[in-house]
Design a protein around this motif. Structure first.
Motif, short mmCIF file in Angstrom:
data_model
loop_
_atom_site.label_atom_id
_atom_site.label_comp_id
_atom_site.label_asym_id
_atom_site.label_seq_id
_atom_site.Cartn_x
_atom_site.Cartn_y
_atom_site.Cartn_z
N ALA A 1 30.43 15.22 57.69
CA ALA A 1 30.86 13.83 57.90
C ALA A 1 30.96 13.52 59.39
CB ALA A 1 32.20 13.59 57.21
N ALA A 2 31.56 14.43 60.15
CA ALA A 2 31.71 14.20 61.58
C ALA A 2 30.36 14.08 62.27
CB ALA A 2 32.53 15.32 62.21
N GLU A 3 29.44 14.97 61.94
CA GLU A 3 28.11 14.93 62.54
C GLU A 3 27.39 13.64 62.19
OE1 GLU A 3 26.25 18.48 61.18
OE2 GLU A 3 27.31 19.79 62.60
N ALA A 4 27.53 13.22 60.93
CA ALA A 4 26.86 11.99 60.49
C ALA A 4 27.42 10.75 61.20
CB ALA A 4 27.00 11.83 58.98
N LEU A 5 28.70 10.81 61.56
CA LEU A 5 29.36 9.66 62.17
C LEU A 5 29.42 9.76 63.69
CD1 LEU A 5 32.26 9.22 59.59
CD2 LEU A 5 30.21 7.79 59.82
N GLY A 6 28.61 10.63 64.27
CA GLY A 6 28.53 10.70 65.72
C GLY A 6 29.32 11.80 66.36
N GLY A 7 29.79 12.76 65.56
CA GLY A 7 30.46 13.92 66.12
C GLY A 7 31.97 13.85 66.15
N ARG A 8 32.54 12.76 65.68
CA ARG A 8 34.00 12.60 65.74
C ARG A 8 34.52 12.08 64.40
NH1 ARG A 8 37.41 9.25 70.32
NH2 ARG A 8 39.06 8.46 68.97
N LEU A 9 35.71 12.52 64.02
CA LEU A 9 36.35 12.06 62.80
C LEU A 9 37.80 11.73 63.13
CD1 LEU A 9 35.36 11.65 59.91
CD2 LEU A 9 36.23 13.93 59.35
N ASP A 10 38.20 10.49 62.84
CA ASP A 10 39.56 10.04 63.16
C ASP A 10 40.48 10.02 61.96
OD1 ASP A 10 39.08 9.30 66.00
OD2 ASP A 10 37.72 7.84 65.12
N ILE A 11 39.93 9.72 60.80
CA ILE A 11 40.75 9.45 59.62
C ILE A 11 40.26 10.29 58.45
CG2 ILE A 11 41.48 7.66 57.97
CD1 ILE A 11 40.59 5.66 60.35
N LEU A 12 41.17 10.94 57.77
CA LEU A 12 40.86 11.68 56.54
C LEU A 12 41.70 11.11 55.41
CD1 LEU A 12 39.76 14.04 54.81
CD2 LEU A 12 41.65 15.44 55.72
N ASP B 1 32.25 -5.16 61.05
CA ASP B 1 31.54 -4.84 62.29
C ASP B 1 30.12 -4.42 61.92
OD1 ASP B 1 30.49 -3.86 64.63
OD2 ASP B 1 32.07 -2.37 64.99
N PRO B 2 29.12 -5.21 62.28
CA PRO B 2 27.73 -4.87 61.90
C PRO B 2 27.29 -3.50 62.39
CG PRO B 2 27.86 -7.09 62.83
CD PRO B 2 29.19 -6.44 63.07
N GLY B 3 27.94 -3.01 63.44
CA GLY B 3 27.55 -1.72 63.98
C GLY B 3 28.20 -0.54 63.27
N ALA B 4 29.13 -0.81 62.39
CA ALA B 4 29.80 0.27 61.65
C ALA B 4 28.84 0.88 60.65
CB ALA B 4 31.04 -0.26 60.94
N ARG B 5 28.95 2.20 60.47
CA ARG B 5 28.05 2.90 59.56
C ARG B 5 28.78 3.26 58.27
NH1 ARG B 5 27.20 7.19 64.08
NH2 ARG B 5 29.21 6.23 64.54
N VAL B 6 28.02 3.23 57.17
CA VAL B 6 28.52 3.69 55.87
C VAL B 6 27.53 4.70 55.34
CG1 VAL B 6 29.22 3.05 53.54
CG2 VAL B 6 29.61 1.45 55.43
N LEU B 7 27.96 5.95 55.27
CA LEU B 7 27.10 7.04 54.85
C LEU B 7 27.77 7.78 53.69
CD1 LEU B 7 26.37 8.22 58.48
CD2 LEU B 7 24.83 6.89 57.03
N ASP B 8 27.02 8.63 53.03
CA ASP B 8 27.60 9.33 51.88
C ASP B 8 26.96 10.69 51.70
OD1 ASP B 8 25.74 9.06 49.03
OD2 ASP B 8 25.10 7.95 50.80
N GLY B 9 27.65 11.53 50.90
CA GLY B 9 27.10 12.83 50.58
C GLY B 9 27.92 13.50 49.49
N PRO B 10 27.30 14.43 48.78
CA PRO B 10 27.98 15.11 47.67
C PRO B 10 28.80 16.30 48.15
CG PRO B 10 25.73 15.88 47.82
CD PRO B 10 25.89 14.85 48.91
N GLY B 11 29.63 16.78 47.25
CA GLY B 11 30.38 17.99 47.56
C GLY B 11 31.23 18.41 46.38
N ASP B 12 31.08 19.66 45.97
CA ASP B 12 31.92 20.23 44.91
C ASP B 12 33.09 20.94 45.58
OD1 ASP B 12 33.14 21.52 42.83
OD2 ASP B 12 31.36 22.60 42.15
#
Length: 281
Positions: free
Chosen positions: A107-118, A82-93
């Motif tokens: 992660a939720a904020e970066a992806l629009g405020g919602r998280l479905d899958i962990l 899906d061209p509209g899907a986003r792929v973002l990243d970030g560090p974390g210890d």
């Protein structure tokens, strides 16, 4: 209660993008040879947007090394359907007790405020031993990263999902274990096996706790997977223990994990699933 009708013919036709519009956090995605990378590629191939967590210093300290985060992201983006899907990243210890909740929020904020899958894929490699050689520091290190951080991630994820309308579909948690309770166990990795065993043991309790929020919780044992940590004669001897004559590859457990994230798997929860190609110990 009335019986549910059989699915219509249209409902039985497989959606080529069953995760379109869903969002996912995948931890432990620091390198392209790992399971986390393969899982992320599968999720975006199914239409999801994904946030990749990495802790480069961990992999950089081992022989296999770490990839540049931008290269990992590029490889995952390449698999997007899906061209509209986003792929973002970030560090974390994730040895920091505050890091799991912060990571879920970020992660939720970066992806629009919602998280479905962990997908809690991360783990501490090395720094372990036999019963005779382990010490309190090793046990504490594995507890903090392999177990405590996963439970805190699930806690933060559940709290975030609780803000959605009741029984919003699509909530998924997948944890990772290592077959430490099968056949001969892991006598050379007592700390790692202990902490992964804790995740297997708590799977059903978490599934029961989160069922009211329409969140499924499952744990996957991928078996021996070729993530570039072994070679030579030892590699070949392990390969011979599979009926297929080959190691598991990162995409083997990734296919299962991606399926568990879809609506097709909504009736599967509280399970520890072995995905190890008939490995003969």
């Amino acid at each position: 209660m009335p019986r549910l009708p059989h699915p219509t013919a249209a409902q039985l036709r497989r959606d080529p993008l069953p995760l379109r519009g869903r969002t996912a956090l995948v931890t432990g995605a620091s390198r392209r040879g790992g399971i986390g990378y393969a899982v992320a590629r599968r999720l975006v191939a199914y239409g999801a947007s994904v946030y990749l967590h990495h802790h480069v210093p961990h992999d950089a300290a081992h022989p296999w090394g770490a990839d540049r985060p931008e290269d990992v992201v590029a490889g995952v983006r390449e698999a997007r359907a899906d061209p509209g899907a986003r792929v973002l990243d970030g560090p974390g210890d994730l040895s920091d007790p505050a890091a799991p909740a912060e990571l879920v929020r970020t992660a939720a904020e970066a992806l629009g405020g919602r998280l479905d899958i962990l997908v809690a894929n991360h783990a501490l490699s090395g720094d372990d031993g036999t019963l005779d050689t382990i010490d309190a520091r090793m046990l504490d290190a594995h507890w903090a990263i392999d177990t405590r951080s996963v439970i805190l991630l699930v806690q933060a994820f559940a709290r975030l999902r609780a803000e959605l309308p009741p029984r919003t579909p699509g909530g998924r948690v997948v944890m990772m274990t290592s077959g430490q309770d099968i056949a001969g166990g892991m006598p050379g990795e007592i700390a790692y096996g202990l902490q992964k065993g804790a995740l297997a043991s708590v799977t059903r309790s978490l599934a029961t706790t989160l069922a009211e929020h329409a969140i499924t919780v499952n744990t996957v044992n991928p078996g021996p997977v070729d993530t570039d940590y072994l070679s030579g004669e030892a590699y070949e001897s392990i390969a011979a223990m599979f009926p297929a004559g080959r190691w598991g590859m990162p995409d083997d457990p990734a296919r299962l994990i991606a399926w568990l994230a879809t609506d097709e798997a909504e009736w599967i929860t509280g399970q520890v699933i072995n995905s190890e190609g008939g490995f003969r110990r």
